[in-house]
Design an enzyme around this catalytic site. Sequence first.
Site, mmCIF file in Angstrom:
data_model
loop_
_atom_site.group_PDB
_atom_site.id
_atom_site.type_symbol
_atom_site.label_atom_id
_atom_site.label_comp_id
_atom_site.label_asym_id
_atom_site.label_seq_id
_atom_site.Cartn_x
_atom_site.Cartn_y
_atom_site.Cartn_z
ATOM 1 N N HIS A 410 20.826 -4.352 -35.370
ATOM 2 C CA HIS A 410 21.749 -5.632 -34.965
ATOM 3 C C HIS A 410 21.769 -5.568 -33.516
ATOM 4 O O HIS A 410 21.392 -6.839 -32.929
ATOM 5 C CB HIS A 410 23.209 -5.509 -35.566
ATOM 6 C CG HIS A 410 24.074 -6.662 -35.116
ATOM 7 N ND1 HIS A 410 24.658 -7.389 -35.990
ATOM 8 C CD2 HIS A 410 24.691 -6.703 -33.930
ATOM 9 C CE1 HIS A 410 25.294 -8.337 -35.366
ATOM 10 N NE2 HIS A 410 25.281 -8.049 -34.069
ATOM 11 N N GLU A 411 22.098 -4.784 -32.742
ATOM 12 C CA GLU A 411 22.155 -4.582 -31.172
ATOM 13 C C GLU A 411 20.837 -5.019 -30.502
ATOM 14 O O GLU A 411 20.663 -5.283 -29.570
ATOM 15 C CB GLU A 411 22.969 -3.772 -30.675
ATOM 16 C CG GLU A 411 24.522 -3.131 -31.378
ATOM 17 C CD GLU A 411 25.315 -4.401 -30.954
ATOM 18 O OE1 GLU A 411 24.877 -5.299 -30.032
ATOM 19 O OE2 GLU A 411 26.330 -4.665 -31.700
ATOM 20 N N HIS A 414 19.961 -8.390 -30.285
ATOM 21 C CA HIS A 414 20.597 -9.011 -29.021
ATOM 22 C C HIS A 414 19.575 -8.496 -27.793
ATOM 23 O O HIS A 414 19.214 -9.519 -26.976
ATOM 24 C CB HIS A 414 22.035 -8.461 -28.793
ATOM 25 C CG HIS A 414 22.982 -9.116 -29.564
ATOM 26 N ND1 HIS A 414 23.051 -10.219 -29.894
ATOM 27 C CD2 HIS A 414 23.926 -8.202 -30.343
ATOM 28 C CE1 HIS A 414 24.201 -10.435 -30.890
ATOM 29 N NE2 HIS A 414 24.783 -9.380 -30.977
ATOM 30 N N HIS A 417 16.458 -10.460 -28.027
ATOM 31 C CA HIS A 417 16.590 -11.897 -27.619
ATOM 32 C C HIS A 417 16.696 -12.158 -26.097
ATOM 33 O O HIS A 417 16.136 -12.910 -25.477
ATOM 34 C CB HIS A 417 18.078 -12.447 -28.167
ATOM 35 C CG HIS A 417 18.113 -13.957 -28.255
ATOM 36 N ND1 HIS A 417 19.047 -14.424 -29.091
ATOM 37 C CD2 HIS A 417 17.377 -14.894 -27.671
ATOM 38 C CE1 HIS A 417 18.899 -15.678 -29.061
ATOM 39 N NE2 HIS A 417 18.022 -16.201 -28.087
#
Length: 624
Positions: A410-411, A414, A417
């Site tokens: 998940h991180e 980020h 991105h």
Amino acid sequence: MTRIIKPFLLALLTLCTVLPMKAQTERSEIDDKYKWDLTPVYESDDVWEQKLEDFKTEMRKVSEFKDKLGNSASDLLAYLTFSDKLMKEGYRLYIYASLKSDMDLREMDNLARTKKIREVFISFGQLASFVSPELAAIPDETIQKFLKEEPKLGIHRMDLEDISRMKMHTLSDLEEALMAKTGMITGTAGSAYNVFSNAEMPWENMTLSNGEEIELNRTEFSVIRAAADRADRQNATKVYWDNYLKFEGTYGELLNGNVKVDVFSAKARNYESSLEAALKPNNIPVEVYHSLVENVNKNLPTFHRYLKLKQRMLGVDTLRYSDIYAPTVKGVELKYTYDEAQELILKAFKPLGKEYVNVVEQAFDNRWIDVYPNTGKRSGAYSNGAAYDVHPYILLNYTDSYNEVSTLAHELGHTMHSYYSNKTQPFATANYATFVAEVASTFNEVLLNDMMQKKLKDDDLKLSLLMSMLDGFKGTLFRQTQFAEFELKIHEMAEQGVPLTGQQLTELYGDICRKYYGHDKNVCKVEDNIGIEWAAIPHFYMGFYVYQYSTSFVASQALASKVLAGEKGAKEKYMEFISAGGSDFPIEILKNAGVDMTTSEPFEQAIAAMNDLMDQIEMILDKQ
């Protein structure tokens, strides 16, 4: 537009997932390869201090641009170039200070640095308070004329053209200066909440069924609520939340203070509501928020199906809220070391191509990640990629469970991105809107789960994984929307002049929670003290942030399904999406990637995917 109008606000630079903190190891005991290397940001604290002084000197030059922004294209460009250069350094200063502080919240020198940079940004906000009204005063035709005359203004086109849309929310010079000064106090409630909840709140002791006595802090509660022993789960639920109830009044005043700030700011800037004030700057229609809450409420029967499936797998007569984190497959627990987690993730990310995987390897090898918990370290997990000329940084509190592997994926979403947006976009358009901030992160979770689903052959392991995937729907789509509904209602109450007390907040949260979990329909019994759970949610201090977990989850499900299905051009569109930064409004960026969040179609696809997972689980259970 926020980079031009409010360059001094950094509240949303950190994208975080709040998880419990395990506080048993001193930082000095952890190998350096598992800790951040902050030297790419600044080589030392002394360098940071010098850069801060340089920043303070440079920021005062903003006054030189007063009454000049609308004179010519060259004058406007000069200010925007100055602002970008200044903010690039300012973000860097803030990130170094906040990362250092999060390593150990007990270190007052580190905490002092974060306060210093925040105060400096507030001061800059006061100095630059003339910018918003001066830009707003430039006629639209003049802006278009400037854009034609000066090609270098092109990177600011969206922000400049957006000024007209936001004129009614731009105040006079004096009013903007006063609003800037409020920054000295508006973050007080959130800061006090962070200190009290992370460092000073006392915890109760609890005796486990095996006779062991423990301090029931966040870490222990997260472990026990997911334990196989039901008596321990129920006892922990009572002790833990009863302890929060002792501080109901304090937490109530903190959240009430924060909501009042939102309401004041919205009214001062001529918004119809706090919700509009949070959404309009990124051109998100308030209908998107309301539609999410309505769609989730309409599909609560699907959520109740999940809860009944959990009840069946647990083999209990009555499912209770204290059961919802319990393991559903006895004797099966997916656990992976951090090194194993890296291998799984690199394999899962292969559909996005070799370059993407290579960057992830850099994150693993070059100390972009602070991996393990240590005493005093900030709880949870987040990625911060706001240092434009430096790679992003990830904070973890890794403890070997599969959920931690998923958190790492998940991180990294980020991080990737931010990495690709910073790499592809100029600084002026690199910062993406919070509305799309959780898409890449949850997209990565889908990739990981898909790979794991294909990898596991044993039925019990499959069941465990499938339930973990369903738990993602529960925790992200339904639970975050539950939070969003609560957050909307407390702001509406405040806007109607209703004073918010801890007791009122507990009653409201409890009512919403019972509705979502089907308490009155005997789907899941919600214990009386669960109403205080709102006090443990830091996202309520982030101004209508939580709904974006749900909308991003829905969008990521749609995008990932296209990539995994091998749809032509899907991978390329996704890479364009994570490279787009803030070059367009978030709704449009998602449309270009193939998802229209103004329709119900992505939501319906997500619900269909959830039902498909439950069909698979029921097939395995029926076979067994």
